[in-house]
Design an enzyme around this catalytic site. Structure first.
Site, short mmCIF file in Angstrom:
data_model
loop_
_atom_site.label_atom_id
_atom_site.label_comp_id
_atom_site.label_asym_id
_atom_site.label_seq_id
_atom_site.Cartn_x
_atom_site.Cartn_y
_atom_site.Cartn_z
N ARG A 32 -9.71 5.79 1.33
CA ARG A 32 -9.04 4.54 1.64
C ARG A 32 -9.47 4.02 2.90
O ARG A 32 -9.41 4.10 4.46
CB ARG A 32 -7.33 5.44 1.27
CG ARG A 32 -6.43 4.28 1.70
CD ARG A 32 -5.68 5.13 1.55
NE ARG A 32 -3.64 4.50 1.74
CZ ARG A 32 -3.10 4.49 2.39
NH1 ARG A 32 -3.40 5.08 3.62
NH2 ARG A 32 -2.31 3.36 3.14
N ARG A 73 7.10 -4.62 9.68
CA ARG A 73 6.76 -3.53 10.91
C ARG A 73 7.52 -4.57 12.17
O ARG A 73 7.66 -5.33 12.35
CB ARG A 73 5.62 -3.52 10.71
CG ARG A 73 4.64 -2.39 9.57
CD ARG A 73 2.92 -2.66 9.94
NE ARG A 73 2.49 -2.01 8.90
CZ ARG A 73 2.55 -0.69 8.90
NH1 ARG A 73 2.94 0.75 10.18
NH2 ARG A 73 2.37 0.14 8.20
N LYS A 213 1.09 1.17 -6.24
CA LYS A 213 2.14 2.32 -5.41
C LYS A 213 3.31 1.79 -5.38
O LYS A 213 3.86 0.59 -5.30
CB LYS A 213 2.14 1.88 -3.72
CG LYS A 213 0.52 1.67 -3.64
CD LYS A 213 0.17 1.28 -1.66
CE LYS A 213 0.93 2.42 -0.71
NZ LYS A 213 0.91 2.11 0.21
N THR A 271 1.00 10.92 1.19
CA THR A 271 1.95 11.24 2.26
C THR A 271 2.32 12.10 2.49
O THR A 271 3.21 13.00 2.32
CB THR A 271 3.31 10.87 1.79
OG1 THR A 271 3.08 8.49 1.65
CG2 THR A 271 3.67 10.02 3.06
#
Length: 580
Positions: A32, A73, A213, A271
């Protein structure tokens, strides 16, 4: 090889060619590349590095480019700042951050008083008090240390950010140019977002599977449509655990895996799976249980993030994950769970055949399911039903080979299967030979073969084939003259004298043989003639005596006395004694 695959995030700790190769050896099937960090040029170089490793290692390794999506972010920081509980802060669109004014990559103006703004996976919690033009003033309910470029979540609020974003489109340029194997679409809300990413890929004249996702509450609500639209799904538990109540995340994970399994869509559980191993040398017991539960639930793959991207010992982490997965898959609980979860085949003929292959392999004690496939469809269908043995997917397409590395239980291998006037039997023989060469099956093992549609096949009416086959080293293939199967030592004669041949011998005749036999041919086991056709003296004798015979086979490379198996029904000569 285990059924459950391992996805590793590459980063500063794992970007060298040597480390990538070591990760593959340890069990990585998918690399990834997180587009939220680093530059496009760095990712392009990393794709080439992974592709180079793939070309020189037997296990396949694919690339997954994880798009940033409509993420927000915090501004970059050299260190960190302290955000005090009870203080008032302002959120502004800026490239700098202080404890009083935190810069964000995207404006969140327009959210209402009472909305929550969460930083760093929810570790810092704030409540909006009011909007001040392009800025937002908020009260800090739970403070802490804040680093640069950390994630920002506004649960339950649609900020109207498009998918794909402009940043995504730049990354898709890279994906198309570099030929990455998968693209992960972040923060999708519905099937429409998945289709939008697909359209952007097609606009670049590329064909790349999209992994959706699931990390937003509205994505959970729209799960059925997303699973139908996507080529794969990722349970992105980091943002999902911020967007949804924490206590609901384990149940959401199970529901996503169950729906994907029923649909035959690969699902990655991601995760913090072994988060403590970012620095520690062993995982915690809770992490081991987390991995175990994901495997028991039927996930196709488990993913490592910071553990391999920035961790102290990325290869050791993969080895630990590989060990955990293997132990769970060897358990009675795993076998019982897989048996309970076998989905229905639906209306698909390939699905019905693939499901039948699972039970045929179990009932005949087959060593593997061998899937000959051009597009990967047949192999993915076989993987959906989780046979108890490996699925060896043999494909002439290198892209398909790499992408099949994500499918549970699939060992992908490349082989040229088709050609002019190729028959289905020839394709099956090549596919089984590839499984033998890979060491997955041994000569004499039974294998179940699934052959998908091959565009160059002589018999274009064959769309799918299910066959129980004996895996063996094929020495030669020809035309059946007299049906039958026999094993014995191979012997040659200079003339027609059979008197010195041992009983049960397989007689190899050259193409120019034109003598008559002297002795009792009924003592032979069978005849393999290099001469083409089904006429001639040896063929007449074979039919009269009932000897298995094949014509058009040359066995000059086989040593005198070596044992072979002549299978006249299939028109092939195998190395050694092959039962069945």
């Amino acid at each position: 090889m285990h059924t459950t695959k391992i996805v590793c995030t590459l980063g500063p700790a794992s970007e060298s060619r040597g480390t990538i190769a070591a990760l593959v050896d340890a069990g990585m099937a998918l690399a990834r590349l997180n587009a939220s960090h680093g530059s496009t040029d760095e990712r392009a170089a990393l794709v080439e590095r992974v592709r180079d490793v793939d070309a020189t290692t037997e296990p396949s390794v694919a690339t997954l480019l994880d798009l940033p999506g409509p993420e927000i972010r915090t501004a970059p920081l050299d260190g960190s700042i302290e955000v005090e509980t009870g203080s008032t802060i302002r959120f502004v669109e800026s490239e700098s951050a202080t404890p009083e004014a935190i810069g964000l990559s995207t404006s969140i103006a327009g959210i209402a008083p009472g909305d929550r703004v969460l930083l760093d996976d929810g570790r810092i919690e704030t409540t909006v008090e009011e909007s001040e033009g392009s800025a937002v003033r908020a009260r800090v309910d739970s403070g802490g240390s804040l680093g640069g470029r950390t994630g920002v979540n506004v649960p339950g609020v649609d900020l109207g950010l498009d998918v794909p974003t402009e940043d995504d489109r730049r990354e898709l340029d890279l994906a198309a140019d570099a030929g990455v194997d998968f693209v992960a679409a972040s923060f999708v809300r519905s099937a429409a977002d998945v289709y939008a990413v697909n359209e952007a890929i097609e606009a670049r004249d590329a064909e790349i599977p999209v992994i959706a996702k699931i990390e937003r509450a509205d994505a959970v609500a729209n799960l059925a449509g997303i699973v139908e639209a996507a080529d794969g799904v990722m349970v992105a538990r980091g943002d999902l655990g911020v967007e949804c109540p924490l206590e609901e995340v384990p149940l959401i994970q199970k529901r996503i895996i169950h729906r994907c399994h029923a649909a035959g869509v690969p699902v990655i559980t991601a995760t913090e799976m072994l988060d403590s191993m970012t620095h520690a040398r062993r995982p915690t017991r809770a992490e081991a249980s987390d991995v175990a539960n994901a495997v028991l639930d039927g996930t196709d793959a488990v993913m490592l993030s910071g553990e391999t991207a920035v961790g102290d010992h990325p290869v050791r982490v993969v080895e630990a994950m590989h060990s955990l997965v293997g132990e769970i898959e060897r358990s009675a609980e795993y076998a019982e769970g897989v048996e309970r979860m076998v989905p229905k085949p639906g209306d698909s003929r390939t699905g019905a055949l693939a499901r039948s292959a699972r039970y045929l392999a179990r009932d005949t004690d087959a060593a593997a399911v061998v899937a000959a496939t051009e597009s990967g469809y047949t192999a993915r269908k076989a993987a959906k039903y989780r046979p108890d043995v490996p699925v060896v997917a043999v494909t002439p397409d290198d892209r398909v080979r790499r992408r099949l590395g994500l499918a549970a239980g699939v060992i992908p291998r490349h082989a040229p299967l088709t050609g002019p006037n190729q028959s289905v039997d020839a394709v099956i023989r090549k596919a089984v030979q590839t499984a033998l060469d890979a060491g997955v099956v041994e000569p004499g093992d039974a294998v179940v073969v699934l052959a998908g549609m091959m565009t160059d096949l002589e018999d274009t009416n064959t769309t799918n084939t299910l066959k129980l086959h004996v895996a063996a080293e094929i020495l030669a293939a020809g035309r059946s003259v007299v049906d039958g199967r026999v094993s014995g030592p191979l012997h040659r004669i200079d003339d027609g004298d059979l008197t010195d041949l041992p009983e049960g011998a397989v007689l190899a005749l050259p193409a120019e043989f034109d003598d008559e036999f002297d002795g009792d041919p009924a003592r032979l086991g069978g005849i393999a003639s290099a001469r083409e056709g089904v006429t001639g003296y040896p063929a007449i004798v074979a039919r009269e005596v009932g000897l298995p015979m094949i014509s058009g086979v040359s066995l000059t490379d086989v040593a005198e006395g070596d044992r072979v198996t002549l299978d006249a029904g299939r028109g092939v000569v195998y190395e050694g004694d092959i039962g069945g």
